[in-house]
Design a protein around this motif. Structure first.
Motif, PDB file in Angstrom:
ATOM      1  N   ASP A  56      -1.785  51.700  16.508  1.00 31.41           N
ATOM      2  CA  ASP A  56      -0.687  51.170  15.695  1.00 31.41           C
ATOM      3  C   ASP A  56       0.539  52.072  15.689  1.00 31.41           C
ATOM      4  OD1 ASP A  56      -2.609  49.285  15.173  1.00 31.41           O
ATOM      5  OD2 ASP A  56      -2.750  49.691  13.027  1.00 31.41           O
ATOM      6  N   PHE A  57       0.303  53.389  15.698  1.00 29.53           N
ATOM      7  CA  PHE A  57       1.421  54.325  15.602  1.00 29.53           C
ATOM      8  C   PHE A  57       1.741  54.996  16.935  1.00 29.53           C
ATOM      9  CE2 PHE A  57      -0.156  53.884  11.271  1.00 29.53           C
ATOM     10  CZ  PHE A  57       1.018  53.572  10.602  1.00 29.53           C
ATOM     11  N   LYS A  58       0.970  54.685  17.981  1.00 33.28           N
ATOM     12  CA  LYS A  58       1.195  55.197  19.345  1.00 33.28           C
ATOM     13  C   LYS A  58       1.214  56.718  19.408  1.00 33.28           C
ATOM     14  CE  LYS A  58       1.585  50.912  20.530  1.00 33.28           C
ATOM     15  NZ  LYS A  58       0.326  50.213  20.574  1.00 33.28           N
ATOM     16  N   LEU A  59       0.392  57.360  18.585  1.00 30.60           N
ATOM     17  CA  LEU A  59       0.288  58.817  18.554  1.00 30.60           C
ATOM     18  C   LEU A  59      -0.881  59.231  19.453  1.00 30.60           C
ATOM     19  CD1 LEU A  59       0.989  59.306  14.769  1.00 30.60           C
ATOM     20  CD2 LEU A  59       2.548  59.755  16.674  1.00 30.60           C
ATOM     21  N   THR A  60      -0.587  59.365  20.726  1.00 26.67           N
ATOM     22  CA  THR A  60      -1.635  59.602  21.719  1.00 26.67           C
ATOM     23  C   THR A  60      -2.014  61.066  21.873  1.00 26.67           C
ATOM     24  OG1 THR A  60       0.044  59.599  23.461  1.00 26.67           O
ATOM     25  CG2 THR A  60      -1.088  57.501  22.996  1.00 26.67           C
ATOM     26  N   GLY A  61      -1.402  61.957  21.118  1.00 26.21           N
ATOM     27  CA  GLY A  61      -1.856  63.343  21.086  1.00 26.21           C
ATOM     28  C   GLY A  61      -3.213  63.452  20.418  1.00 26.21           C
ATOM     29  N   VAL A  62      -3.547  62.460  19.607  1.00 29.06           N
ATOM     30  CA  VAL A  62      -4.861  62.359  18.987  1.00 29.06           C
ATOM     31  C   VAL A  62      -5.760  61.737  20.045  1.00 29.06           C
ATOM     32  CG1 VAL A  62      -6.175  61.394  17.058  1.00 29.06           C
ATOM     33  CG2 VAL A  62      -3.778  61.996  16.743  1.00 29.06           C
ATOM     34  N   LYS A  63      -6.636  62.537  20.614  1.00 26.06           N
ATOM     35  CA  LYS A  63      -7.460  62.088  21.743  1.00 26.06           C
ATOM     36  C   LYS A  63      -8.762  61.469  21.270  1.00 26.06           C
ATOM     37  CE  LYS A  63      -4.571  63.989  24.599  1.00 26.06           C
ATOM     38  NZ  LYS A  63      -3.473  63.172  25.013  1.00 26.06           N
ATOM     39  N   CYS A  64      -9.238  60.506  22.032  1.00 25.92           N
ATOM     40  CA  CYS A  64     -10.531  59.886  21.769  1.00 25.92           C
ATOM     41  C   CYS A  64     -11.546  60.542  22.695  1.00 25.92           C
ATOM     42  CB  CYS A  64     -10.454  58.383  22.020  1.00 25.92           C
ATOM     43  SG  CYS A  64     -11.985  57.545  21.621  1.00 25.92           S
ATOM     44  N   GLY A  65     -12.341  61.450  22.146  1.00 22.38           N
ATOM     45  CA  GLY A  65     -13.332  62.168  22.936  1.00 22.38           C
ATOM     46  C   GLY A  65     -14.713  61.594  22.728  1.00 22.38           C
ATOM     47  N   CYS A  66     -15.425  62.122  21.782  1.00 20.84           N
ATOM     48  CA  CYS A  66     -16.843  61.759  21.592  1.00 20.84           C
ATOM     49  C   CYS A  66     -17.066  60.603  20.624  1.00 20.84           C
ATOM     50  CB  CYS A  66     -17.610  62.986  21.103  1.00 20.84           C
ATOM     51  SG  CYS A  66     -17.137  63.505  19.428  1.00 20.84           S
ATOM     52  N   ALA A 119     -11.354  66.678  19.640  1.00 26.30           N
ATOM     53  CA  ALA A 119     -10.186  66.179  20.362  1.00 26.30           C
ATOM     54  C   ALA A 119      -9.299  65.289  19.489  1.00 26.30           C
ATOM     55  CB  ALA A 119     -10.620  65.420  21.612  1.00 26.30           C
ATOM     56  N   CYS A 120      -9.888  64.697  18.470  1.00 21.82           N
ATOM     57  CA  CYS A 120      -9.144  63.796  17.593  1.00 21.82           C
ATOM     58  C   CYS A 120      -8.679  64.474  16.304  1.00 21.82           C
ATOM     59  CB  CYS A 120     -10.012  62.584  17.254  1.00 21.82           C
ATOM     60  SG  CYS A 120     -11.441  63.009  16.220  1.00 21.82           S
ATOM     61  N   SER A 121      -8.695  65.790  16.280  1.00 17.18           N
ATOM     62  CA  SER A 121      -8.367  66.527  15.059  1.00 17.18           C
ATOM     63  C   SER A 121      -6.967  66.218  14.540  1.00 17.18           C
ATOM     64  CB  SER A 121      -8.480  68.034  15.291  1.00 17.18           C
ATOM     65  OG  SER A 121      -9.805  68.408  15.523  1.00 17.18           O
ATOM     66  N   VAL A 122      -6.878  66.102  13.228  1.00  6.68           N
ATOM     67  CA  VAL A 122      -5.618  65.974  12.499  1.00  6.68           C
ATOM     68  C   VAL A 122      -5.718  66.884  11.276  1.00  6.68           C
ATOM     69  CG1 VAL A 122      -5.202  63.587  13.234  1.00  6.68           C
ATOM     70  CG2 VAL A 122      -6.412  64.018  11.080  1.00  6.68           C
ATOM     71  N   GLY A 130      -5.474  70.407  29.188  1.00  6.90           N
ATOM     72  CA  GLY A 130      -4.699  70.010  28.024  1.00  6.90           C
ATOM     73  C   GLY A 130      -5.348  68.989  27.107  1.00  6.90           C
ATOM     74  N   PHE A 131      -6.482  68.429  27.489  1.00  2.00           N
ATOM     75  CA  PHE A 131      -7.111  67.389  26.672  1.00  2.00           C
ATOM     76  C   PHE A 131      -7.463  67.895  25.278  1.00  2.00           C
ATOM     77  CE2 PHE A 131     -10.552  64.655  25.179  1.00  2.00           C
ATOM     78  CZ  PHE A 131     -10.012  63.399  25.414  1.00  2.00           C
ATOM     79  N   CYS A 132      -8.007  69.087  25.195  1.00  2.00           N
ATOM     80  CA  CYS A 132      -8.450  69.622  23.898  1.00  2.00           C
ATOM     81  C   CYS A 132      -7.330  70.268  23.100  1.00  2.00           C
ATOM     82  CB  CYS A 132      -9.568  70.647  24.104  1.00  2.00           C
ATOM     83  SG  CYS A 132      -8.987  72.223  24.802  1.00  2.00           S
ATOM     84  N   ILE A 133      -6.222  70.563  23.751  1.00  5.78           N
ATOM     85  CA  ILE A 133      -5.201  71.422  23.145  1.00  5.78           C
ATOM     86  C   ILE A 133      -4.604  70.860  21.852  1.00  5.78           C
ATOM     87  CG2 ILE A 133      -2.947  72.506  23.536  1.00  5.78           C
ATOM     88  CD1 ILE A 133      -5.441  73.907  24.818  1.00  5.78           C
ATOM     89  N   PRO A 134      -4.262  69.584  21.747  1.00  3.57           N
ATOM     90  CA  PRO A 134      -3.726  69.128  20.455  1.00  3.57           C
ATOM     91  C   PRO A 134      -4.662  69.426  19.288  1.00  3.57           C
ATOM     92  CG  PRO A 134      -3.305  67.488  22.133  1.00  3.57           C
ATOM     93  CD  PRO A 134      -4.222  68.509  22.754  1.00  3.57           C
TER      94      PRO A 134
END
Length: 158
Positions: free
Chosen positions: A31-41, A48-51, A101-105
């Protein structure tokens, strides 16, 4: 439960019409197109999805939308506009702590959460602080060094 869910996202008041049981991860990405939040496990194991949820590190794949009413959510996109991010980013560059870079955010947000609580952590405290975030490429030594550099050179930021 259907209805509007109100929260602050990267400093802006937003509303979501998503079902209360839907995952924050999906709402942020879709919805918000915030793709720095990764879908890992999708199980809260990789980070990877940490906020930052009300200033606390959280795996957004484990957060139901219904639980964030009135909360403050910060993603890497919002955090990247801060001086604290710049200090961490510079330190990551100095130590070559980024490869794929996948884990970096998520890793950077874990480092922020750690430094916000403890602006001068030991190696052991850094390793514990990032322990919920997996990195398969860089390895953790460069990341630990980056946090130490950011803590030292960013004195007064945290």
């Amino acid at each position: 439960m259907n209805g509007q869910i109100h929260f602050t996202l990267n400093g802006e008041k937003v509303t979501s019409d998503r079902h209360a049981n839907e995952r924050l991860l999906d709402v942020l990405r879709e919805d918000f197109k915030l793709t720095g939040v990764k879908c890992g496990c999708k199980e809260g194991e990789c980070g990877a999805c940490s906020v930052l949820l009300n200033g606390v590190l959280a795996n957004s794949c484990m957060v139901a939308m219904g639980s964030i009413e009135g909360s403050e959510v910060v993603t890497i996109e919002g955090y990247s506009k801060t001086k604290r991010f710049q200090a961490l980013s510079d330190a990551y560059a100095q130590t070559s702590a980024v490869q794929c870079g996948f884990c970096i955010p998520g890793m950077v947000l874990a480092c922020e959460a750690l430094l916000a609580k403890n602006p001068n952590p030991t190696d052991a405290e850094i390793r514990k602080g990032i322990s919920g975030n997996l990195c398969r490429c860089t390895g953790y030594n460069a990341i630990v060094e980056a946090v130490k550099i950011a803590a030292r050179e960013g004195k007064g930021l945290w």
